[in-house]
Scaffold this motif. Structure first.
Motif, PDB file in Angstrom:
ATOM      1  N   THR B  68       0.881  -1.171   0.000  1.00 13.00           N
ATOM      2  CA  THR B  68       0.000   0.000   0.000  1.00 13.00           C
ATOM      3  C   THR B  68       0.920   1.223   0.000  1.00 13.00           C
ATOM      4  O   THR B  68       2.131   1.077  -0.193  1.00 13.00           O
ATOM      5  CB  THR B  68      -0.927   0.061   1.233  1.00 13.00           C
ATOM      6  N   GLU B  70       0.787   3.362   2.663  1.00 13.75           N
ATOM      7  CA  GLU B  70       0.736   3.906   4.024  1.00 13.75           C
ATOM      8  C   GLU B  70       1.656   3.119   4.943  1.00 13.75           C
ATOM      9  O   GLU B  70       1.547   1.891   4.980  1.00 13.75           O
ATOM     10  CB  GLU B  70      -0.707   3.837   4.551  1.00 13.75           C
ATOM     11  N   GLU B  74       0.438   7.965   0.783  1.00 16.74           N
ATOM     12  CA  GLU B  74      -1.001   7.722   0.934  1.00 16.74           C
ATOM     13  C   GLU B  74      -1.794   8.067  -0.319  1.00 16.74           C
ATOM     14  O   GLU B  74      -2.909   7.577  -0.490  1.00 16.74           O
ATOM     15  CB  GLU B  74      -1.545   8.507   2.141  1.00 16.74           C
ATOM     16  N   THR B  78      -4.039   3.778   0.889  1.00 20.74           N
ATOM     17  CA  THR B  78      -3.919   3.709   2.343  1.00 20.74           C
ATOM     18  C   THR B  78      -4.305   2.302   2.773  1.00 20.74           C
ATOM     19  O   THR B  78      -4.799   1.507   1.970  1.00 20.74           O
ATOM     20  CB  THR B  78      -4.874   4.705   3.025  1.00 20.74           C
ATOM     21  N   ARG B 116      -3.285   1.290  13.266  1.00 20.93           N
ATOM     22  CA  ARG B 116      -3.877   2.012  12.150  1.00 20.93           C
ATOM     23  C   ARG B 116      -4.858   1.095  11.404  1.00 20.93           C
ATOM     24  O   ARG B 116      -5.947   1.518  11.030  1.00 20.93           O
ATOM     25  CB  ARG B 116      -2.748   2.476  11.221  1.00 20.93           C
TER      26      ARG B 116
END
Lengths: 320, 436
Positions: B68, B70, B74, B78, B116
């Motif tokens: 990804t 992130e 981003e 994300t 996260r």
């Protein structure tokens, strides 16, 4: 043969000239014929035709080049076009960014044709997708250099009177050569027997799909050849990795009198330039009676005039 | 405590138990409480009932190779957008590669990913950790602390460790902590300036080729070192017939060896690259049709264990470039299952084998309780319409990046609904189940 200005008003069925691989043998022949008809223009006192009058030509070179850029510039000017030269320095970080951005910027200036040289294979085709005008590939990476192959074919035909049935040996850095690829495609399409000659390290995998024969021994490869086409070796890059040294390369793959005598007695010697004398070719051969190298340069202007004319001057041009 | 869930009238396919039967699944508190053949007698009080209408219900897919953006990029993707794409593709868990900015090479960053993901991602995000600091290939990371923080595997992601000595040390130390080493084998000196599969196509295109030996030579090294150290070793992405031969031999001789392949290398070949289509610039490169056929055979015979998406979001800035300058990678979470089902519909690979490579085997390699439909397992499940026809359209891509290698592809088979721990996280727009 008809006069250059009035020559063949048939539409040329391509918007761009990106690669020999996009042309069939009739289109190749058509361009060679048109180029031949252009030769007298450059040889007369008043070297101009009005066919591209009012058109804008941009030479966009991402790689340094003196002769190709000058050749395209002179060709355009002899046809009456307004020619602008742009040399773009490419940093290794943002080559492509420059390419797309430059394409959009230049396109907004409404040129009629952009002539592009770029160090990355496929880059000229990518640029052609971003502009609304004709694009001519003046060399993209190790992919193609179509006008070089056309001018080589015209040179050969002028000296040999034909193409079909000849044997052409291309010798040198095949792996990194766009000149070799375009020539192999063009000559193959015109029923010419092609040979490539190089040490294994300069022969790319699968090259046999592009050529009739492959030789690693130059002497064997030259036997009976009608044309010997030498390629420039980027010796700064190759030395130590792909070949041990320039002197060893010259010993086995440099064209000297002794090796040349294995070819046909009337064989001609060609080189796309710029030459490394003493690396791939003996100066005595390069400047000798069998060399047609300066003739190639002259044919270069004629071919580029013909290509510009074919892409731009036809009123009934087909959009492709 | 959420209401119990019953999925009935389902064709339940569970590769782990080799079963393919008609029945119902009862879910309570996020776990599978019971599986029943035929029509269930009496449903629990207050249960949500879903009528699968005879469609296939399988374990949610576990994708072992997902990138990804992130943290750090981003705008590409994300954890949340990757999870959306995953849910739409029937992927209920994915192994997150450590190639982010900063690199996942420190316990604090693993901890960040875990938190996260819990806060933003609707599917299970399994963090991997870098084998070497900064993915630099020089110094090993704190395997023990990384594991404590939640890393389930060690990998250098896109990067390949060149030093045999370092790899030996990493494997020995990883064996201490019983962490699997997942490694993409690439000899950089053999790749050189190569950008696509070596051969006639590359030569005609004027592009430098990558020989299969760039993959097999470090793979042979790794397999020998894995035998020496006893580590659990997973060859992250094989693509060549030669690699399959090496793994076949290694599996007969030694223990915990496994291998994965990107769906791209199973579904596509080098011909897709021409002319200079950068969305097909991948690592490993798309190989010859002979290699692709060898990979299908290797999957069928169990030499290759895992199919992954190699989901790698890249923006147009780095993809709309001359081929040699463009970034590698393609997104794939949303098309993984559909592209894999092509091989089922074409008769190349049985359905159970394909599903096993995306459920049971990844779960076993990563030590997860999911990847199966069994009593007590997490209720990560998908409802699949095996024949649903659809077209991959750029405008309908869920992922934040659009670099798909399947643009315009006609697919047969789609995920109708995705459940993570019994919770519905995706429903196809054209899916009307008999919910009450």
């Amino acid at each position: 043969m008809t006069s250059p200005a009035g020559h063949s008003r048939r539409p040329f069925p391509h918007r761009n000239l990106l690669a020999i691989s996009q042309l069939n043998q009739y289109e190749i022949l058509e361009l060679i014929d048109r180029a031949e008809a252009m030769i007298p223009v450059s040889r007369q006192q008043r070297k101009s035709l009005p066919t591209l009058s009012g058109k804008t030509q941009i030479n966009l070179f991402f790689e340094p080049s003196t002769r190709t850029q000058a050749s395209f510039e002179i060709a355009g000017k002899r046809l009456g076009a307004q020619v602008t030269n742009m040399s773009v320095k490419t940093s290794s970080v943002s080559k492509g960014e420059t390419l797309i951005d430059t394409a959009a910027t230049l396109n907004a200036m409404q040129p009629d044709v952009i002539i592009v040289r770029h160090p990355a294979s496929g880059a000229v085709e990518l640029l052609s997708q971003k502009v609304g005008c004709a694009v001519i590939n003046a060399g993209d990476g190790a992919h193609e250099h179509p006008t070089q192959a056309l001018l080589d074919a015209l040179t050969i035909r002028q000296h040999k009177g034909r193409l079909a049935g000849l044997t052409v040996a291309i010798c040198g850095d095949i792996a990194n050569s766009r000149v070799a690829r375009s020539n192999l495609l063009l000559l193959g399409a015109m029923q010419v027997r092609t040979r490539v000659i190089a040490p294994n390290t300069l022969l790319p995998r699968g090259i046999e799909t592009l050529t009739s024969e492959v030789f690693t021994d130059m002497r064997e490869g030259l036997v009976g050849a009608d044309v010997v086409m030498m390629l420039r070796l980027q010796h700064e890059r190759a030395a130590g990795r792909l070949i041990p040294s320039v002197r060893e390369y010259y010993r086995f793959y440099g064209l000297d009198a002794e090796k040349l005598q294995l070819a046909k007695p009337d064989a001609i010697v060609m080189h796309p330039g710029p030459m490394n004398r003493g690396v791939e070719i003996d100066p005595a051969i390069a400047d000798g009676p069998r060399s047609v190298i300066t003739h190639q340069v002259e044919m270069g202007v004629a071919v580029r005039m013909a290509v510009l004319d074919a892409l731009l001057a036809d009123p009934t041009q087909v959009q492709a | 405590m959420s209401a119990p869930l019953v999925v009935r009238n389902a064709r339940i396919v569970d590769p782990a138990s080799n079963s393919d039967r008609h029945g119902a699944i009862l879910v309570r508190d996020g776990r599978i409480e019971d599986l029943k053949d035929g029509a269930p007698q009496g449903e629990p009080e207050g249960a949500t009932i879903i009528d699968a209408k005879g469609l296939l219900v399988a374990p949610g897919l576990i994708d072992m190779r997902v990138f990804t953006g992130e943290p750090g990029h981003e705008y590409r993707e994300t954890l949340a957008t990757a999870a959306e794409a995953a849910a739409a593709g029937g992927v209920t868990s994915f192994l997150l590669m450590p190639d982010s900015t900063p690199v996942v090479d420190d316990g604090a960053i693993v901890d960040f990913i875990v938190r996260r993901a819990a806060a933003t991602a609707k599917v299970n995000v399994l963090p991997s950790a870098a084998i070497t600091r900064g993915l630099g290939g020089n110094d090993i990371t704190e395997f023990g602390l990384l594991k404590e923080a939640g890393a389930v595997a060690l990998t250098d992601g896109r990067h390949s460790i060149q030093s045999a000595g370092l790899m030996r040390a990493a494997m020995s130390y990883a064996a201490n902590f019983d962490l699997p080493i997942i490694h993409a084998t690439v000899d950089r000196t053999l790749v050189g300036e190569g950008v696509m599969n070596e051969g006639a196509l590359a030569t005609i295109s004027g592009l430098k080729g990558i020989p299969a030996e760039a993959e097999t030579i470090p793979l042979a090294r790794d397999l020998q070192l894995a035998a020496l150290t006893g580590v659990r070793y997973h060859a992250a992405q094989v693509s060549s017939a030669g690699a399959a031969e090496l793994i076949s031999v290694a599996k007969r001789r030694m223990g915990p060896i496994s291998a994965g392949i990107s769906i791209n290398n199973l579904a596509l070949n080098e011909n897709d690259v021409a002319p200079y289509r950068t969305f097909f610039k991948l690592s490993p490169p798309l190989r010859s049709e002979d290699d692709r056929q060898a990979m299908i055979e290797a999957l069928k015979t169990g030499i290759i264990d895992v199919i992954h998406s190699a989901h790698d979001p890249q923006d147009s800035e780095v993809k709309r470039q001359p081929f040699a300058d463009a970034s590698e990678g393609a997104i794939g979470l949303e098309t993984l299952l559909a592209a894999a089902l092509r091989l089922v519909h074409s008769g190349d690979i049985p359905l159970t084998t394909i599903l096993r490579a995306m459920t049971q085997r990844p779960a076993e390699i990563l030590g997860l309780p999911s990847g199966r439909l069994a009593t007590g397992a997490p209720a990560d499940m998908i409802i699949i319409d095996m024949d649903y026809p659809w077209l991959v359209k750029e405008a309908e891509i869920v992922s934040r990046s659009r670099n798909t290698a399947f643009e315009g592809a006609r697919m047969q088979g789609a995920v109708m609904q995705t459940f993570v721990a019994g919770r519905s996280v995706f429903r196809h727009a054209n899916w009307q189940e008999g919910a009450k």
